[in-house]
Design a protein around this motif. Structure first.
Motif, PDB file in Angstrom:
ATOM      1  N   TYR A  27     -20.472  44.968   8.965  1.00 40.83           N
ATOM      2  CA  TYR A  27     -21.363  44.426   9.992  1.00 40.83           C
ATOM      3  C   TYR A  27     -20.649  43.277  10.707  1.00 40.83           C
ATOM      4  O   TYR A  27     -19.910  42.515  10.086  1.00 40.83           O
ATOM      5  CB  TYR A  27     -22.662  43.923   9.366  1.00 40.83           C
ATOM      6  N   GLY A  29     -21.298  39.869  12.812  1.00 42.12           N
ATOM      7  CA  GLY A  29     -22.213  38.836  13.312  1.00 42.12           C
ATOM      8  C   GLY A  29     -21.528  38.180  14.502  1.00 42.12           C
ATOM      9  O   GLY A  29     -21.351  38.790  15.563  1.00 42.12           O
ATOM     10  N   GLY A  30     -21.094  36.927  14.324  1.00 41.59           N
ATOM     11  CA  GLY A  30     -20.347  36.257  15.394  1.00 41.59           C
ATOM     12  C   GLY A  30     -18.885  36.672  15.404  1.00 41.59           C
ATOM     13  O   GLY A  30     -18.172  36.452  16.385  1.00 41.59           O
ATOM     14  N   GLY A  31     -18.412  37.213  14.297  1.00 44.77           N
ATOM     15  CA  GLY A  31     -17.019  37.672  14.216  1.00 44.77           C
ATOM     16  C   GLY A  31     -16.016  36.568  13.933  1.00 44.77           C
ATOM     17  O   GLY A  31     -14.814  36.823  13.844  1.00 44.77           O
ATOM     18  N   THR A  32     -16.467  35.340  13.766  1.00 45.25           N
ATOM     19  CA  THR A  32     -15.514  34.219  13.655  1.00 45.25           C
ATOM     20  C   THR A  32     -14.758  34.216  12.337  1.00 45.25           C
ATOM     21  O   THR A  32     -13.705  33.610  12.237  1.00 45.25           O
ATOM     22  CB  THR A  32     -16.225  32.862  13.826  1.00 45.25           C
ATOM     23  N   ASN A  33     -15.270  34.883  11.330  1.00 51.01           N
ATOM     24  CA  ASN A  33     -14.539  35.007  10.072  1.00 51.01           C
ATOM     25  C   ASN A  33     -13.959  36.414   9.947  1.00 51.01           C
ATOM     26  O   ASN A  33     -12.766  36.597   9.654  1.00 51.01           O
ATOM     27  CB  ASN A  33     -15.464  34.672   8.902  1.00 51.01           C
ATOM     28  N   LEU A  34     -14.789  37.403  10.209  1.00 47.33           N
ATOM     29  CA  LEU A  34     -14.362  38.787  10.009  1.00 47.33           C
ATOM     30  C   LEU A  34     -13.155  39.140  10.878  1.00 47.33           C
ATOM     31  O   LEU A  34     -12.168  39.721  10.411  1.00 47.33           O
ATOM     32  CB  LEU A  34     -15.541  39.728  10.307  1.00 47.33           C
ATOM     33  N   ALA A  99     -17.282  23.584  10.569  1.00 45.45           N
ATOM     34  CA  ALA A  99     -16.533  24.166  11.685  1.00 45.45           C
ATOM     35  C   ALA A  99     -16.462  23.226  12.889  1.00 45.45           C
ATOM     36  O   ALA A  99     -16.329  22.014  12.740  1.00 45.45           O
ATOM     37  CB  ALA A  99     -17.135  25.521  12.043  1.00 45.45           C
ATOM     38  N   THR A 108     -23.167  33.015  13.144  1.00 49.55           N
ATOM     39  CA  THR A 108     -24.568  33.324  12.853  1.00 49.55           C
ATOM     40  C   THR A 108     -24.954  32.866  11.444  1.00 49.55           C
ATOM     41  O   THR A 108     -24.090  32.636  10.587  1.00 49.55           O
ATOM     42  CB  THR A 108     -24.804  34.846  12.942  1.00 49.55           C
ATOM     43  N   ASN A 112     -22.480  33.149   8.301  1.00 44.30           N
ATOM     44  CA  ASN A 112     -22.050  31.924   7.617  1.00 44.30           C
ATOM     45  C   ASN A 112     -22.187  32.072   6.108  1.00 44.30           C
ATOM     46  O   ASN A 112     -21.307  31.677   5.347  1.00 44.30           O
ATOM     47  CB  ASN A 112     -22.851  30.724   8.122  1.00 44.30           C
ATOM     48  N   LEU A 114     -22.078  34.793   4.466  1.00 43.30           N
ATOM     49  CA  LEU A 114     -21.227  35.865   3.951  1.00 43.30           C
ATOM     50  C   LEU A 114     -19.758  35.687   4.300  1.00 43.30           C
ATOM     51  O   LEU A 114     -18.950  36.586   4.066  1.00 43.30           O
ATOM     52  CB  LEU A 114     -21.749  37.212   4.449  1.00 43.30           C
ATOM     53  N   ASP A 164     -21.200  25.507   4.038  1.00 40.49           N
ATOM     54  CA  ASP A 164     -22.027  24.305   3.863  1.00 40.49           C
ATOM     55  C   ASP A 164     -23.506  24.661   3.894  1.00 40.49           C
ATOM     56  O   ASP A 164     -24.316  24.116   3.144  1.00 40.49           O
ATOM     57  CB  ASP A 164     -21.726  23.291   4.978  1.00 40.49           C
ATOM     58  N   VAL A 213     -28.414  40.980   5.715  1.00 44.49           N
ATOM     59  CA  VAL A 213     -29.238  39.769   5.663  1.00 44.49           C
ATOM     60  C   VAL A 213     -30.055  39.743   6.948  1.00 44.49           C
ATOM     61  O   VAL A 213     -29.487  39.823   8.045  1.00 44.49           O
ATOM     62  CB  VAL A 213     -28.356  38.501   5.575  1.00 44.49           C
ATOM     63  N   LYS A 231     -20.676  15.387   2.690  1.00 47.54           N
ATOM     64  CA  LYS A 231     -19.499  16.259   2.528  1.00 47.54           C
ATOM     65  C   LYS A 231     -18.229  15.412   2.532  1.00 47.54           C
ATOM     66  O   LYS A 231     -18.054  14.581   3.431  1.00 47.54           O
ATOM     67  CB  LYS A 231     -19.493  17.256   3.698  1.00 47.54           C
ATOM     68  N   PHE A 240     -13.067  22.233   5.669  1.00 50.55           N
ATOM     69  CA  PHE A 240     -13.989  22.684   4.628  1.00 50.55           C
ATOM     70  C   PHE A 240     -14.155  21.591   3.580  1.00 50.55           C
ATOM     71  O   PHE A 240     -13.333  20.679   3.480  1.00 50.55           O
ATOM     72  CB  PHE A 240     -13.474  23.985   4.007  1.00 50.55           C
TER      73      PHE A 240
HETATM   74  C1  LIG Z   1     -11.384  26.751  11.694  1.00 49.36           C
HETATM   75  C2  LIG Z   1     -12.691  27.046  11.021  1.00 49.36           C
HETATM   76  C3  LIG Z   1     -13.334  26.042  10.348  1.00 49.36           C
HETATM   77  C4  LIG Z   1     -14.551  26.299   9.709  1.00 49.36           C
HETATM   78  N1  LIG Z   1     -15.179  25.302   9.016  1.00 49.36           N
HETATM   79  C5  LIG Z   1     -16.344  25.581   8.346  1.00 49.36           C
HETATM   80  C6  LIG Z   1     -16.979  24.616   7.542  1.00 49.36           C
HETATM   81  O1  LIG Z   1     -16.518  23.480   7.406  1.00 49.36           O
HETATM   82  N2  LIG Z   1     -18.137  24.964   6.913  1.00 49.36           N
HETATM   83  C7  LIG Z   1     -18.678  26.195   7.033  1.00 49.36           C
HETATM   84  O2  LIG Z   1     -19.736  26.447   6.433  1.00 49.36           O
HETATM   85  N3  LIG Z   1     -18.085  27.136   7.772  1.00 49.36           N
HETATM   86  C8  LIG Z   1     -16.943  26.855   8.430  1.00 49.36           C
HETATM   87  N4  LIG Z   1     -16.317  27.820   9.164  1.00 49.36           N
HETATM   88  C9  LIG Z   1     -16.795  29.172   9.044  1.00 49.36           C
HETATM   89  C10 LIG Z   1     -17.637  29.585  10.153  1.00 49.36           C
HETATM   90  O3  LIG Z   1     -18.817  28.869  10.074  1.00 49.36           O
HETATM   91  C11 LIG Z   1     -17.792  31.074   9.854  1.00 49.36           C
HETATM   92  O4  LIG Z   1     -16.670  31.684  10.420  1.00 49.36           O
HETATM   93  C12 LIG Z   1     -19.044  31.624  10.401  1.00 49.36           C
HETATM   94  O5  LIG Z   1     -20.173  30.973   9.867  1.00 49.36           O
HETATM   95  C13 LIG Z   1     -19.148  33.090  10.122  1.00 49.36           C
HETATM   96  O6  LIG Z   1     -20.222  33.535  10.877  1.00 49.36           O
HETATM   97  P1  LIG Z   1     -20.094  34.792  11.822  1.00 49.36           P
HETATM   98  O7  LIG Z   1     -21.466  35.107  12.313  1.00 49.36           O
HETATM   99  O8  LIG Z   1     -19.035  34.623  12.833  1.00 49.36           O
HETATM  100  O9  LIG Z   1     -19.669  35.871  10.726  1.00 49.36           O
HETATM  101  P2  LIG Z   1     -18.795  37.176  10.886  1.00 49.36           P
HETATM  102  O10 LIG Z   1     -17.368  36.812  10.994  1.00 49.36           O
HETATM  103  O11 LIG Z   1     -19.357  38.075  11.926  1.00 49.36           O
HETATM  104  O12 LIG Z   1     -19.081  37.862   9.478  1.00 49.36           O
HETATM  105  C14 LIG Z   1     -18.681  37.288   8.253  1.00 49.36           C
HETATM  106  C15 LIG Z   1     -19.018  38.297   7.144  1.00 49.36           C
HETATM  107  O13 LIG Z   1     -20.427  38.449   7.043  1.00 49.36           O
HETATM  108  C16 LIG Z   1     -20.812  39.819   7.238  1.00 49.36           C
HETATM  109  N5  LIG Z   1     -22.075  39.744   7.964  1.00 49.36           N
HETATM  110  C17 LIG Z   1     -22.321  39.019   9.084  1.00 49.36           C
HETATM  111  N6  LIG Z   1     -23.636  39.012   9.354  1.00 49.36           N
HETATM  112  C18 LIG Z   1     -24.234  39.754   8.378  1.00 49.36           C
HETATM  113  C19 LIG Z   1     -25.592  40.084   8.090  1.00 49.36           C
HETATM  114  N7  LIG Z   1     -26.603  39.645   8.837  1.00 49.36           N
HETATM  115  N8  LIG Z   1     -25.848  40.858   7.017  1.00 49.36           N
HETATM  116  C20 LIG Z   1     -24.835  41.323   6.234  1.00 49.36           C
HETATM  117  N9  LIG Z   1     -23.529  41.016   6.460  1.00 49.36           N
HETATM  118  C21 LIG Z   1     -23.246  40.221   7.507  1.00 49.36           C
HETATM  119  C22 LIG Z   1     -19.675  40.441   7.990  1.00 49.36           C
HETATM  120  O14 LIG Z   1     -19.584  41.831   7.740  1.00 49.36           O
HETATM  121  C23 LIG Z   1     -18.487  39.694   7.413  1.00 49.36           C
HETATM  122  O15 LIG Z   1     -18.113  40.254   6.188  1.00 49.36           O
HETATM  123  C24 LIG Z   1     -15.112  27.585   9.809  1.00 49.36           C
HETATM  124  C25 LIG Z   1     -14.450  28.602  10.514  1.00 49.36           C
HETATM  125  C26 LIG Z   1     -13.253  28.345  11.110  1.00 49.36           C
HETATM  126  C27 LIG Z   1     -12.577  29.456  11.850  1.00 49.36           C
END
Ligand SMILES: Cc1cc2nc3c(=O)[nH]c(=O)nc-3n(C[C@H](O)[C@H](O)[C@H](O)COP(=O)(O)OP(=O)(O)OC[C@H]3O[C@@H](n4cnc5c(N)ncnc54)[C@H](O)[C@@H]3O)c2cc1C
Ligand code: SF4
Length: 335
Positions: A27, A29-34, A99, A108, A112, A114, A164, A213, A231, A240
């Motif tokens: 799945y 979400g925002g893609g910022t980790n995946l 972040a 999202t 966050n 996951l 967090d 989720v 923190k 982090f």
């Molecule tokens: C430089 C940097 C610094 C950061 N610092 C912090 C920090 O200090 N603290 C912190 O908490 N975070 C931090 N982050 C993390 C950032 O908050 C996460 O990248 C972000 O929260 C992930 O959210 P996303 O929606 O982009 O997830 P995605 O990248 O889209 O997904 C992440 C994972 O969750 C799964 N997924 C997404 N949504 C769902 C759903 N609804 N149901 C089931 N599976 C799902 C995806 O398949 C994937 O495996 C940082 C990131 C970066 C790049």
């Protein structure tokens, strides 16, 4: 990055069906980790199922006063929401401690929770890592591990969970609402959502294959209860947690003693660490600096620091004492 398919889901049912149909899909979400992990070759999904446009953005108060935060609500929108700021400062502070503003605008709630560990060996496909590739070993144990776990780790993995938000939700007794194949729904306590590594470190959470989720449910804040998030990190922002703490304190108006306390640590374990030993010690006690220190030390007596990360135990103790002391001054019953 390897080629991958893309499906934009228009309903939860369509999303779970697409997940079943496309083996090894993820799945989005925002893609910022995946997407970062895909660029590194750590994640190699054949198909991305975009759930970011499902109608799960709402942040709403339920009858009875609980708050329901949709899984695709952006981190910045949750942190800025008036009800979150007024009733759950720990939640808003935890999100704002994570972040950068740009990332929070796209990340999202579900994503966050996951996001994967920031263990550098996990992110480097040339290194041994039981979480990325079960059975290959753990390069961090004898490597650079000053950021790694001091509580609940195993011979198989010493990674910490980076969110967090998850720590604040654990202290606030939140629930995580899930939707699975065939439309089955369930709610899991936030404190039980992430796993300790044991001998299955590849499993970060109790999520079943294909489950989504859909929301986070935060129970009503008790009248008079105060909360905060602290923190410690290497830089003032964009880093982090080395250690973090979310705390909730509720004092008895008549006696001034602690009616209820909730404490969760971040950055110390494979999941948010709910400090139940400290909570038991403090419930009904006088809210003194000594009581706070003794309770934190009792909790952290369980810590098993590695060669290079004993500083985390001291950081966590000091953060907990500072957080509880601050909450005591905020919550002190009026004379
Ligand atoms: C430089 C940097 C610094 C950061 N610092 C912090 C920090 O200090 N603290 C912190 O908490 N975070 C931090 N982050 C993390 C950032 O908050 C996460 O990248 C972000 O929260 C992930 O959210 P996303 O929606 O982009 O997830 P995605 O990248 O889209 O997904 C992440 C994972 O969750 C799964 N997924 C997404 N949504 C769902 C759903 N609804 N149901 C089931 N599976 C799902 C995806 O398949 C994937 O495996 C940082 C990131 C970066 C790049
Ligand atoms: S600590 Fe866990 S994630 Fe890091 S290398 Fe070891 S097994 Fe992999």
């Amino acid at each position: 990055m390897r080629p991958f398919g893309y499906v934009r889901a228009t309903s939860l049912q369509e999303a779970t069906e697409a997940h079943t149909a496309h083996l090894g899909s993820r799945y989005l979400g925002g893609g910022t980790n995946l997407v970062d992990l895909m660029k590194l070759g750590v994640e190699t999904p054949g198909t991305l199922i975009d759930i970011s446009r499902l109608p799960l953005h709402a942040i709403e108060e339920l009858p009875g006063g609980a708050l329901r935060i949709g899984a695709t609500a952006r981190n910045s929108d949750v942190a800025a929401h008036p009800l979150v700021r007024a009733r759950y400062p720990a939640l808003a502070q935890a999100l704002l401690a994570g972040a950068s503003a740009q990332l929070r605008n796209i990340a999202t709630t579900g994503g966050n929770l996951l996001q994967r560990t920031r263990c550098t060996y996990f992110q480097d496909v040339s290194k041994a890592c039981n979480k990325r590739e079960p059975g290959t070993g753990c390069a961090a144990r004898d490597g650079i591990h000053r950021d790694h776990a001091v509580l609940g780790h195993s011979a198989h993995c010493i990674a910490t969970h980076p969110s967090d938000l998850a720590v604040a939700l654990a202290a606030l007794d939140a629930g995580i609402e899930l939707y699975g194949a065939g439309g089955a729904t369930r709610t899991v306590a936030a404190a039980d959502f992430h796993r300790l590594p044991g001998d299955r470190p590849e499993q970060d959470t109790v999520l079943c294959d294909g489950e989504i989720v859909t929301a986070v449910l935060v129970p009503p804040a008790a009248p008079g209860a105060v909360s905060l998030y602290r923190k410690a990190r290497d830089r003032a922002s964009y880093a982090f947690a080395l250690a973090s703490v979310a705390a909730v304190l509720d004092l008895d108006d008549e006696t001034g003693r602690i009616r209820r306390v909730a404490l969760a640590f971040g950055g110390l374990a494979h999941r948010p660490w709910r400090a139940t030993t400290a909570e038991r010690a403090l419930t009904g006690a006088e809210p003194t600096a000594d009581a706070f220190r003794q309770a934190a030390e009792a909790e952290l007596a369980e810590a098993r620091p590695l060669r290079d990360n004993a500083h985390k135990v001291v950081l966590a103790r000091n953060l907990a004492c500072d957080a509880l002391g601050t909450l005591h001054s905020l919550a002190r019953p009026s004379p």
